[in-house]
Structure formats: structure tokens, C-alpha cells
Design a protein around this motif. Structure first.
Motif, PDB file in Angstrom:
ATOM      1  N   GLY A  29       0.987  -0.927  -0.565  1.00 36.74           N
ATOM      2  CA  GLY A  29       0.336  -0.595   0.297  1.00 36.74           C
ATOM      3  C   GLY A  29       0.710   0.762  -0.053  1.00 36.74           C
ATOM      4  O   GLY A  29       2.119   1.259   0.476  1.00 36.74           O
ATOM      5  N   ALA A  80      -4.406   0.840  -0.873  1.00 40.55           N
ATOM      6  CA  ALA A  80      -4.424  -0.504  -0.911  1.00 40.55           C
ATOM      7  C   ALA A  80      -4.703  -1.345  -1.508  1.00 40.55           C
ATOM      8  O   ALA A  80      -6.040  -0.707  -2.022  1.00 40.55           O
ATOM      9  CB  ALA A  80      -4.096  -0.904   0.301  1.00 40.55           C
ATOM     10  N   LYS A  84      -2.414  -8.681  -0.632  1.00 37.62           N
ATOM     11  CA  LYS A  84      -1.166  -8.252  -1.155  1.00 37.62           C
ATOM     12  C   LYS A  84      -0.661  -8.378  -2.273  1.00 37.62           C
ATOM     13  O   LYS A  84       1.240  -8.428  -2.252  1.00 37.62           O
ATOM     14  CB  LYS A  84      -0.462  -8.084  -0.018  1.00 37.62           C
ATOM     15  CG  LYS A  84      -1.682  -7.295   0.900  1.00 37.62           C
ATOM     16  CD  LYS A  84      -1.638  -6.211   0.898  1.00 37.62           C
ATOM     17  CE  LYS A  84      -2.056  -5.328   2.020  1.00 37.62           C
ATOM     18  NZ  LYS A  84      -3.521  -4.396   1.960  1.00 37.62           N
ATOM     19  N   GLN A 108      -4.181  -1.630   8.702  1.00 39.83           N
ATOM     20  CA  GLN A 108      -3.554  -0.696   7.707  1.00 39.83           C
ATOM     21  C   GLN A 108      -4.809   0.641   8.406  1.00 39.83           C
ATOM     22  O   GLN A 108      -4.492   1.376   8.992  1.00 39.83           O
ATOM     23  CB  GLN A 108      -3.669  -0.994   6.322  1.00 39.83           C
ATOM     24  CG  GLN A 108      -2.747  -1.347   5.716  1.00 39.83           C
ATOM     25  CD  GLN A 108      -2.412  -2.333   4.493  1.00 39.83           C
ATOM     26  OE1 GLN A 108      -3.436  -2.546   3.519  1.00 39.83           O
ATOM     27  NE2 GLN A 108      -1.072  -1.207   4.087  1.00 39.83           N
TER      28      GLN A 108
END
Ligand code: URA
Length: 191
Positions: A29, A80, A84, A108
Motif C-alpha cells: 500500500g 491499498a 497484497k 492498515q
């Protein structure tokens, strides 16, 4: 070390699902941790996997233009993804992959504590707003989740494929700007 940096380092070592095997980079992110506005996509594509940064390919360029329209930029919001690591051939991330990864995004959001979360596309909206979210019907609608305002718009990749969706997205961007102003979270208005 900041809490976000600690989380980032932990995420870079993650092997919680099979997507870790094919990745070049974890795409954790980027942006400003002191922001009120967070954008969430579904997962890295090829360019993002190669660079380690979200939304840097063609869809990312369009996202930058969308942010620009409402006087936002990568430096004053946070961007983000739900997962991931890149799903192979850009397929949708599987529910198990999302389950394995979503804790990072929740953390986050806990660290940033935004007032507004914008879901880019169906996958993020179904994960963060409601399971049966219908992007064609419900984009541009605000949902309150524990005092945080959530809205979804079409994913920039969908806007690249179908330009007819762009006027609706322009309206959604105006709604976003209005909400951001009303909540005092446009960058120039923050204390
Ligand atoms: N699509 C996404 O959902 N996220 C990215 O980071 C890039 C493309």
C-alpha cells in the motif's frame, strides 16, 4: 519504527497463502498515513507485482486522473488492495486468499482511521461493504460502517474496458468530493 512500517515489514515476509510463491513483490500500500480517505482495489496486477506499488499500470494511470479531478493525489490519500500478492493471470482473488490477507488491510485501516473508504470495484465492495454488493446498482451509494463512510465506484480497469461507465464515475467522484468536504477531510481543510 512506525506501526505502519512494522506492519509493512511483517507483510513483506507473509507466506499465509499460495500467492506468495509466484510473487515478485508484496504490494503493501502507498500514500499518506495521516489521511482521512483510503482507496481499496482488489489485488496487484503485473505492473504492480513488478514494482511493489499499487495501481501503477494502465488502470493506475486512470486512477491518478480520477483523483486529480477531485484535487486528490497519491501523496494525500492512501491506496491499498484486498490482497497484497498478484493472483495468477489477474484472476479474482479466491475467498481463501482474501481471508488469509484481509487482516493486513484491517490493520492498515485501524492505523489510519479514515473517515471515508472508497472501494474500487466489486471485489473490494463485497469484502468491505456487504457480501451481496451489486456494483452496477450500488456504486455511488454511501454505507455507514461503524461511523466510517464507505462507497464503491467502478474499478478503473472496468472504465478502461467500457468508456460508457465514465459519466457515472464522474458523478461518483463528485459525490466523494462532496462527502469529503462535508466531513472536513479534503487535504486543504484538515487541521
Ligand atoms: N488493480 C487493482 O485492483 N489493484 C492494483 O493495485 C492494480 C490493479
Amino acid at each position: 519504527m512506525t506501526e505502519m512500517e512494522q506492519l509493512r515489514r511483517q507483510c513483506l515476509d507473509c507466506r499465509a497463502c499460495p500467492l506468495c510463491r509466484e510473487r515478485t513483490h508484496v504490494v503493501f500500500g502507498v500514500g499518506c498515513v495521516e489521511t482521512d480517505i483510503v482507496f481499496v482495489g482488489e489485488g496487484p496486477g503485473q505492473q504492480e507485482d513488478l514494482s511493489g506499488e499499487p495501481f501503477v499500470g494502465a488502470a493506475g494511470k486512470l486512477l491518478d486522473e480520477m483523483l486529480n479531478i477531485i484535487d486528490l493525489g497519491r501523496h494525500n490519500c492512501y491506496i491499498a488492495n484486498i490482497v497484497k500478492c498478484r493472483p495468477p493471470h489477474n484472476r479474482d482473488p479466491l475467498p481463501q486468499e482474501q481471508d488469509a490477507c484481509i487482516g493486513y488491510l484491517h490493520k492498515q485501516l485501524e492505523i489510519i482511521r479514515p473517515k471515508i473508504v472508497v472501494c474500487l470495484g466489486r471485489i473490494a465492495a463485497q469484502r468491505l461493504i456487504k457480501e451481496d454488493f451489486r456494483i452496477t446498482r450500488e456504486h455511488g451509494t454511501w454505507f455507514d460502517r461503524d461511523g466510517v463512510q464507505y462507497m464503491a465506484m467502478y474499478h478503473p480497469s472496468a472504465l478502461l474496458r467500457d468508456v460508457n461507465k465514465r459519466p457515472e464515475t464522474f458523478r461518483d467522484l463528485c459525490l466523494l468530493r462532496n462527502m469529503a468536504r462535508a466531513l472536513g477531510c479534503m487535504p486543504e481543510e484538515r487541521p
